[in-house]
Design a protein around this motif. Structure first.
Motif, PDB file in Angstrom:
ATOM      1  N   THR A   1       0.822  -1.202   0.000  1.00  0.00           N
ATOM      2  CA  THR A   1       0.000   0.000   0.000  1.00  0.00           C
ATOM      3  C   THR A   1       0.860   1.258   0.000  1.00  0.00           C
ATOM      4  N   PHE A   2       0.336   2.299  -0.616  1.00  0.00           N
ATOM      5  CA  PHE A   2       0.995   3.594  -0.739  1.00  0.00           C
ATOM      6  C   PHE A   2       0.071   4.676  -0.186  1.00  0.00           C
ATOM      7  N   ARG A   3       0.666   5.798   0.135  1.00  0.00           N
ATOM      8  CA  ARG A   3      -0.103   7.004   0.442  1.00  0.00           C
ATOM      9  C   ARG A   3       0.689   8.200  -0.053  1.00  0.00           C
ATOM     10  N   ARG A   4       0.096   8.961  -0.945  1.00  0.00           N
ATOM     11  CA  ARG A   4       0.713  10.172  -1.500  1.00  0.00           C
ATOM     12  C   ARG A   4       2.131   9.907  -2.002  1.00  0.00           C
ATOM     13  N   GLY A   5       2.318   8.778  -2.671  1.00  0.00           N
ATOM     14  CA  GLY A   5       3.581   8.503  -3.344  1.00  0.00           C
ATOM     15  C   GLY A   5       4.627   7.797  -2.519  1.00  0.00           C
ATOM     16  N   VAL A   6       4.318   7.455  -1.256  1.00  0.00           N
ATOM     17  CA  VAL A   6       5.312   6.778  -0.414  1.00  0.00           C
ATOM     18  C   VAL A   6       4.732   5.482   0.149  1.00  0.00           C
ATOM     19  N   PHE A   7       5.620   4.580   0.566  1.00  0.00           N
ATOM     20  CA  PHE A   7       5.170   3.350   1.210  1.00  0.00           C
ATOM     21  C   PHE A   7       4.441   3.707   2.501  1.00  0.00           C
ATOM     22  N   HIS A   8       3.245   3.196   2.676  1.00  0.00           N
ATOM     23  CA  HIS A   8       2.482   3.525   3.879  1.00  0.00           C
ATOM     24  C   HIS A   8       1.431   2.436   4.075  1.00  0.00           C
TER      25      HIS A   8
ATOM     26  N   PHE B   1       4.778  -0.119   7.058  1.00  0.00           N
ATOM     27  CA  PHE B   1       5.514   1.112   6.765  1.00  0.00           C
ATOM     28  C   PHE B   1       4.685   2.305   7.218  1.00  0.00           C
ATOM     29  N   ARG B   2       5.380   3.384   7.510  1.00  0.00           N
ATOM     30  CA  ARG B   2       4.706   4.639   7.818  1.00  0.00           C
ATOM     31  C   ARG B   2       5.498   5.781   7.205  1.00  0.00           C
ATOM     32  N   LYS B   3       4.899   6.460   6.246  1.00  0.00           N
ATOM     33  CA  LYS B   3       5.529   7.578   5.561  1.00  0.00           C
ATOM     34  C   LYS B   3       6.903   7.200   5.014  1.00  0.00           C
ATOM     35  N   GLY B   4       6.990   6.019   4.410  1.00  0.00           N
ATOM     36  CA  GLY B   4       8.212   5.599   3.738  1.00  0.00           C
ATOM     37  C   GLY B   4       9.195   4.854   4.601  1.00  0.00           C
ATOM     38  N   HIS B   5       8.915   4.722   5.918  1.00  0.00           N
ATOM     39  CA  HIS B   5       9.837   4.051   6.834  1.00  0.00           C
ATOM     40  C   HIS B   5       9.217   2.766   7.370  1.00  0.00           C
ATOM     41  N   LYS B   6      10.047   1.776   7.640  1.00  0.00           N
ATOM     42  CA  LYS B   6       9.584   0.584   8.350  1.00  0.00           C
ATOM     43  C   LYS B   6       9.118   1.031   9.725  1.00  0.00           C
ATOM     44  N   HIS B   7       7.889   0.684  10.055  1.00  0.00           N
ATOM     45  CA  HIS B   7       7.330   1.194  11.303  1.00  0.00           C
ATOM     46  C   HIS B   7       6.199   0.287  11.760  1.00  0.00           C
ATOM     47  N   GLY B   8       6.303  -0.239  12.983  1.00  0.00           N
ATOM     48  CA  GLY B   8       5.318  -1.188  13.485  1.00  0.00           C
ATOM     49  C   GLY B   8       5.932  -2.581  13.501  1.00  0.00           C
TER      50      GLY B   8
END
Length: 234
Positions: free
Chosen positions: A35-42, A59-66
């Motif tokens: 999934t993407f959001r506004r052009g970044v991995f999210h 991912f969150r705003k392009g970073h591995k997160h969670g």
């Protein structure tokens, strides 16, 4: 980070940016599907890198997160928590030689109480790490025998000036000190043998405070482009 892509197939928003489910081949040879959001991995996705790394997770705003699982080219693997692209929280790292570390991480390093299991011998070491260094009370276990002692980050072994206690199946305690021998081996010097009492054991490894990494952007909106400044609150 924005998706600099050679190829993209998937959903887009009204600004023609990748948003929703899709897959992309990046300029550097990496591939992403998720999934993407506004052009970044999210959101949830799989990032397969040209280097042999593979990440399945959030991912969150392009970073591995969670939560996520990172596989490395040497065969090692990390399953656990991430924050802003680094191991942060609780996770399990399985090394290429089959050793396993289960415990806490902070900014990519072992930090806090954890257990390291040596695959070849089956020895289990429970201790507290601080910014990647093991130091303080430790418990080494092999079968029903445990050794309670104090680890020195400087020498990389049990502290010679501190008392160590062998615990034989919670029946007997053998007190003494560990000293390094001529050939850098450990030599045990016993001082007392007594019946087991929980209150007589040395201190257990203590938790280490873990700074909180706050990944909220400086903008109150959650629709940023992924290039916002992030704040880490300690």
């Amino acid at each position: 980070m924005h998706v600099s892509k050679l190829y993209y197939e998937g959903e887009r928003n009204e600004e023609n940016q990748p948003s929703g489910c899709g897959r992309a081949k990046l300029v550097n040879g990496d591939r992403y599907e998720g999934t993407f959001r506004r052009g970044v991995f999210h959101g949830y996705g799989t990032l397969s890198q040209k280097t042999g790394h593979r990440f399945d997770g959030n991912f969150r705003k392009g970073h591995k997160h969670g939560r996520g699982c990172q596989r490395y080219p040497d065969g090692s693997r990390y399953d656990g928590d991430w924050s802003r692209g680094v191991r942060h929280g609780y996770g399990v790292y399985r090394y290429a030689n089959q050793d396993v570390y289960k415990g806490n991480w902070c900014f990519g390093q072992k930090h806090g109480v954890g257990i390291y299991v040596f695959a070849e011998s089956g020895l289990r070491l429970k201790g507290a790490w601080n910014a990647g260094s093991l130091e303080g009370p430790v418990v080494l276990s092999l079968g029903d025998v445990k050794v309670h002692g104090t680890w020195s980050a400087t020498s990389g072994g049990l502290l010679e000036t501190a008392e160590s206690v062998f615990n034989f199946g919670c029946k007997y305690l053998l007190r003494g000190t560990m000293k390094r021998g001529v050939f850098d081996e450990y030599v045990w010097w016993p001082t007392a043998l007594e019946l087991y009492r929980l209150a007589s054991l040395p201190p257990e490894p203590l938790p280490v405070s873990i700074p909180f990494m706050d990944c909220r952007s400086s903008s109150p909106s959650d629709n940023g482009d992924g290039n916002e400044s992030f704040k880490c609150l300690v």
